[in-house]
Enzyme design. Structure first.
Site, PDB file in Angstrom:
ATOM      1  CG  HIS A   1      49.757  32.565 -25.972  1.00  0.00           C
ATOM      2  ND1 HIS A   1      48.398  32.459 -25.744  1.00  0.00           N
ATOM      3  CD2 HIS A   1      50.055  31.643 -26.919  1.00  0.00           C
ATOM      4  CE1 HIS A   1      47.899  31.518 -26.503  1.00  0.00           C
ATOM      5  NE2 HIS A   1      48.884  31.012 -27.235  1.00  0.00           N
TER       6      HIS A   1
ATOM      7  CG  HIS B   1      45.387  31.113 -32.842  1.00  0.00           C
ATOM      8  ND1 HIS B   1      44.187  30.437 -32.802  1.00  0.00           N
ATOM      9  CD2 HIS B   1      46.299  30.287 -32.267  1.00  0.00           C
ATOM     10  CE1 HIS B   1      44.359  29.254 -32.240  1.00  0.00           C
ATOM     11  NE2 HIS B   1      45.638  29.147 -31.901  1.00  0.00           N
TER      12      HIS B   1
END
Length: 265
Positions: A22, A70
């Protein structure tokens, strides 16, 4: 067990379980040195640890470059409140220089040719550019987004750009919500329809009070030839429990720990 399917996407071959890093891998030691998620250093650390899959996020800079990032702004990462869309590439590279280094999507695809990329399209403006960039690499890319519209735009752009095959894909949040509801109501035909043309179902174990991942949903996905990947799983006990439930992938900040569990099974 996932049903055998002649149309299994190369992104998902061979069979799992698989570990998806991730935003790369930032160990506690690396974090103490200032390394940030989604940085070049984080991706390199995941690669060095033996991770074959990296999950990352895509935004577009003010001068039209797709970068792995992100948040839609810089406040959490650098204390700068500006949007990624308002910052030019050169300045963003400077801001991230002491945080592990910025990575553009083009650099990521070229620098790590044996990594498979699970890409979440975070911005509407990034969708078509992402699709065009991944087109030559479609066999090792999965495109997803919380927005099904963004996901479809990216997939269409990859096709238009000459992708030899469609990138793998996982549904947006609206489709996931309909799928979970249909499964709970026993609407098997609707479940099969919603899973059609998907390669993976990437979901959290819970959404608020609602349990999303169940043995029944995993079974339904497998019957349709679709893998189930759960995010974001960082506790080793949870990793083991979910693998025992039959999930095919773990999206995790601690890919190093997850690899040791998967490789020990």
């Amino acid at each position: 067990m996932l049903s055998s399917s002649p149309t299994r996407h190369p992104f998902l071959a061979p069979a799992g379980p698989r570990v998806l890093a991730h935003r790369g891998l930032v160990t506690p030691d690396a974090a103490a040195q200032g390394v940030a998620e989604n940085s070049f250093a984080a991706v390199a650390e995941a690669h060095a640890a033996g991770v074959g899959y990296v999950e990352s996020d895509c935004h577009l800079t003010a001068d039209g470059t797709v970068v792995l990032f992100h948040d839609d702004d810089l406040s959490r990462m650098t204390g700068d409140p500006r949007k990624i869309a308002d910052v030019r590439l050169a300045e963003l590279e400077e801001l991230m220089a002491d945080r592990g280094g910025l990575v553009t999507l083009a650099q990521a695809l070229d620098s790590f040719p044996d990594v498979r990329w699970n890409l979440d399209v975070k911005a509407e403006a990034a969708a078509a550019p992402v699709g065009r960039l991944v087109a030559p690499h479609a066999a090792r890319v999965l495109l997803t987004s919380f927005s099904d519209d963004r996901r479809r735009v990216a997939l269409a752009a990859a096709r238009t750009a000459g992708a030899p095959i469609r990138p793998a894909t996982s549904p947006g949040s609206a489709t996931v919500a309909r799928l979970v509801a249909a499964h709970a109501l026993g609407l098997r035909g609707t479940v099969r329809r919603l899973l059609r043309d998907l390669d993976a179902l990437q979901i959290p174990e819970r959404q608020g009070p609602v349990r999303v991942v169940t043995r029944g949903l995993v079974r339904a996905a497998h019957e349709a030839g679709v893998e189930v990947h759960v995010w974001t799983v960082n506790d080793t006990g949870d990793m083991t429990r979910l693998l025992d439930l039959g999930v095919d992938g773990l999206v995790t900040d601690r890919a190093d720990l997850a690899l040791s569990i998967v490789n020990g099974r």
